[in-house]
Write a protein that holds these residues in place. Sequence first.
Motif, PDB file in Angstrom:
ATOM      1  N   ALA A  98       0.840  -1.199   0.000  1.00  0.00           N
ATOM      2  CA  ALA A  98       0.000   0.000   0.000  1.00  0.00           C
ATOM      3  C   ALA A  98       0.875   1.249   0.000  1.00  0.00           C
ATOM      4  CB  ALA A  98      -0.898   0.000   1.238  1.00  0.00           C
ATOM      5  N   ASP A  99       0.273   2.390  -0.312  1.00  0.00           N
ATOM      6  CA  ASP A  99       0.991   3.664  -0.223  1.00  0.00           C
ATOM      7  C   ASP A  99       1.269   3.985   1.238  1.00  0.00           C
ATOM      8  OD1 ASP A  99       0.899   4.011  -2.957  1.00  0.00           O
ATOM      9  OD2 ASP A  99      -0.873   5.296  -2.903  1.00  0.00           O
ATOM     10  N   LEU A 100       2.410   4.608   1.488  1.00  0.00           N
ATOM     11  CA  LEU A 100       2.771   5.054   2.821  1.00  0.00           C
ATOM     12  C   LEU A 100       2.305   6.499   2.979  1.00  0.00           C
ATOM     13  CD1 LEU A 100       4.340   4.091   5.351  1.00  0.00           C
ATOM     14  CD2 LEU A 100       6.338   5.235   4.399  1.00  0.00           C
ATOM     15  N   VAL A 101       1.557   6.789   4.027  1.00  0.00           N
ATOM     16  CA  VAL A 101       0.994   8.117   4.245  1.00  0.00           C
ATOM     17  C   VAL A 101       1.585   8.699   5.524  1.00  0.00           C
ATOM     18  CG1 VAL A 101      -1.123   9.450   4.551  1.00  0.00           C
ATOM     19  CG2 VAL A 101      -1.135   7.426   3.084  1.00  0.00           C
ATOM     20  N   LEU A 102       2.223   9.866   5.397  1.00  0.00           N
ATOM     21  CA  LEU A 102       2.867  10.550   6.515  1.00  0.00           C
ATOM     22  C   LEU A 102       2.156  11.880   6.762  1.00  0.00           C
ATOM     23  CD1 LEU A 102       6.553  10.084   5.292  1.00  0.00           C
ATOM     24  CD2 LEU A 102       5.286   8.594   6.827  1.00  0.00           C
ATOM     25  N   LYS A 103       1.813  12.153   8.017  1.00  0.00           N
ATOM     26  CA  LYS A 103       1.157  13.416   8.371  1.00  0.00           C
ATOM     27  C   LYS A 103       1.959  14.116   9.450  1.00  0.00           C
ATOM     28  CE  LYS A 103      -3.546  11.966   7.368  1.00  0.00           C
ATOM     29  NZ  LYS A 103      -4.932  11.891   7.867  1.00  0.00           N
ATOM     30  N   ARG A 104       2.027  15.451   9.324  1.00  0.00           N
ATOM     31  CA  ARG A 104       2.715  16.266  10.335  1.00  0.00           C
ATOM     32  C   ARG A 104       2.287  17.712  10.173  1.00  0.00           C
ATOM     33  NH1 ARG A 104       8.953  16.755   8.150  1.00  0.00           N
ATOM     34  NH2 ARG A 104       8.486  17.862   6.244  1.00  0.00           N
ATOM     35  N   GLY A 105       2.681  18.523  11.138  1.00  0.00           N
ATOM     36  CA  GLY A 105       2.468  19.953  11.016  1.00  0.00           C
ATOM     37  C   GLY A 105       3.271  20.479   9.843  1.00  0.00           C
ATOM     38  N   LEU A 106       2.709  21.423   9.123  1.00  0.00           N
ATOM     39  CA  LEU A 106       3.335  21.968   7.922  1.00  0.00           C
ATOM     40  C   LEU A 106       4.683  22.601   8.262  1.00  0.00           C
ATOM     41  CD1 LEU A 106       3.064  22.626   4.898  1.00  0.00           C
ATOM     42  CD2 LEU A 106       1.894  24.718   5.563  1.00  0.00           C
TER      43      LEU A 106
ATOM     44  N   ILE B 158      -3.489  23.665  13.851  1.00  0.00           N
ATOM     45  CA  ILE B 158      -2.298  23.902  13.034  1.00  0.00           C
ATOM     46  C   ILE B 158      -2.529  23.356  11.630  1.00  0.00           C
ATOM     47  CG2 ILE B 158      -0.746  23.848  15.020  1.00  0.00           C
ATOM     48  CD1 ILE B 158       0.109  21.046  14.125  1.00  0.00           C
ATOM     49  N   ALA B 159      -1.799  23.884  10.681  1.00  0.00           N
ATOM     50  CA  ALA B 159      -1.872  23.388   9.304  1.00  0.00           C
ATOM     51  C   ALA B 159      -1.133  22.051   9.235  1.00  0.00           C
ATOM     52  CB  ALA B 159      -1.244  24.394   8.350  1.00  0.00           C
ATOM     53  N   ILE B 160      -1.781  21.051   8.672  1.00  0.00           N
ATOM     54  CA  ILE B 160      -1.222  19.701   8.572  1.00  0.00           C
ATOM     55  C   ILE B 160      -0.897  19.404   7.111  1.00  0.00           C
ATOM     56  CG2 ILE B 160      -1.687  17.231   8.902  1.00  0.00           C
ATOM     57  CD1 ILE B 160      -1.446  18.701  11.519  1.00  0.00           C
ATOM     58  N   GLU B 161       0.308  18.884   6.882  1.00  0.00           N
ATOM     59  CA  GLU B 161       0.654  18.416   5.546  1.00  0.00           C
ATOM     60  C   GLU B 161       0.599  16.899   5.554  1.00  0.00           C
ATOM     61  OE1 GLU B 161       4.621  19.209   4.092  1.00  0.00           O
ATOM     62  OE2 GLU B 161       5.489  18.916   6.064  1.00  0.00           O
ATOM     63  N   THR B 162       0.103  16.350   4.462  1.00  0.00           N
ATOM     64  CA  THR B 162       0.034  14.907   4.288  1.00  0.00           C
ATOM     65  C   THR B 162       0.832  14.557   3.041  1.00  0.00           C
ATOM     66  OG1 THR B 162      -2.176  14.857   5.262  1.00  0.00           O
ATOM     67  CG2 THR B 162      -1.509  12.937   3.973  1.00  0.00           C
TER      68      THR B 162
END
Length: 149
Positions: A63-71, A132-136
């Motif tokens: 599957a695709d790897l999905v990473l999330k964090r604050g921008l 906060i703004a989150i980037e994925t």
Amino acid sequence: MTGLVYPPTGFHFLVGFELFPQTVQDVRFQEVSGLNVEMQMESVKEGGENRFEHQLPVRSKYADLVLKRGLLIGSGVYQWAKNAFEDFTFQPVNLIVSLLNEQHAPLLSWHVVHALPKKWDVSAFNAEQNTIAIETLTLTYRYYNTIRI
């Protein structure tokens, strides 16, 4: 008498990219998902056997790897993804996702091979919420190896 052994918690982890330059923030993510693999199967019908079909393994599908964090603007991971999306300059990298114990040592790690950025998403901006703004960042990759410490 031995102590109870509990499953590890899933909130203490880090993601290490084999990418330079990097900042301290490049290993910190809010969420990691997509560490799963599925065996693709091929159906084979046997003449005269009408009760079932044989299922034979063909290949593994990751599957695709999905990473999330604050921008974070200016991080090495951000620049790597930006180069891919804006300049069409793709540089495959390997990365390691590690689940950590109380002493910050890896309990279990996954070595992800030949990752490329596939999608970059920024959360919605909303003046009515204090978030906060989150980037994925969604990555495609060839496979991973599990490393047991």
